[in-house]
Scaffold this active site. Sequence first.
Site, PDB file in Angstrom:
ATOM      1  N   LYS A 177      -8.503  -3.516  11.740  1.00  0.00           N
ATOM      2  CA  LYS A 177      -8.621  -3.927  10.336  1.00  0.00           C
ATOM      3  C   LYS A 177      -7.290  -3.774   9.608  1.00  0.00           C
ATOM      4  CE  LYS A 177     -10.021  -5.135   6.324  1.00  0.00           C
ATOM      5  NZ  LYS A 177     -10.976  -4.394   5.507  1.00  0.00           N
ATOM      6  N   LYS A 245      -3.207  -0.026  -0.791  1.00  0.00           N
ATOM      7  CA  LYS A 245      -3.703   1.136  -0.070  1.00  0.00           C
ATOM      8  C   LYS A 245      -3.733   0.883   1.426  1.00  0.00           C
ATOM      9  CE  LYS A 245      -7.901   1.423   0.625  1.00  0.00           C
ATOM     10  NZ  LYS A 245      -8.875   1.047   1.683  1.00  0.00           N
TER      11      LYS A 245
END
Length: 301
Positions: A177, A245
Amino acid sequence: MPETHGEPVVGFIGLGIMGGHLSRNLLDAGYDLVVHDLDQDAVDALVEQGATAKESAAAVADAVDVVFTSLPKGEHVKAVALGDDGIVEGAHDGLVYVDMSTVGPSTIREVGEELDAAGVKTIDAPVSGSEVGAREGTLRIMVGCDGDVPAVCTDLFDVLGSRTVRMGGLGSGQVVKVCNNMIAAASLVSLSEALVFAEKSGVSREKLIDGIDGATGSSWVLDHRGEAMLDHDFEPGFFASYQYKDLRIGINDAQEYGVPLPLGSTTHELFKSLEEKGRGDLDAASVLTVLEDMAGLEHEY
């Protein structure tokens, strides 16, 4: 501990942009759903559709067979899984914990180790496909799991996404991911550069999009964010702060593994600039505005 007769009881913690849609899809598929979130309005909306609310993550875990989380950051996942009134305090034999957040491999492995000691099987299953994919049940689900993936989870993944790929052991889904989001972020930056280049050179940005559509410069980003970038419509489907992030996770983990990220590092710095400009609550495609600022272009957004 739930008393199940047939279909599992499912818990969901984190009812934001992604988690809210995922929870509704589980309800629509006929599952008994138990939910918890700090946003009472989000909880109430799902209760109206048939879910049961609990006052804590521990209470959710105690009442279900499988508990999902979809949370913004690793610190939130640790708190919900391992903190006071966390999942670990509602642990029982047979409980499966599935985290669909993007937190990086080290965080989920730390959580998994502690939950394993309490008899809970942990699976990392981050997703790609943005808000649209969550709403329509067409997400790509990247699964990391030590040992076999429980059959019940396979059935649940089929409700939540259109493609599930087993990546390897616990944490491997997170690696994939993070890599995916690094590629997507770089694509946003590349398209932003092209849009600025076209405008500064006097070429219509609309013509640019039309010209590269279907050509070698075409991409998912062009197909799904191109029009919004032309219109400077940055209503978030995926917050820029979340993209920043995820890039930080990639940078930090790459250092741990000794992986050079020359492109990823530059992309990270551009999203850092976007965050520092106070635009983190816009869609990640708003990185375009950083390139426009650098080129001296002014647009309303």
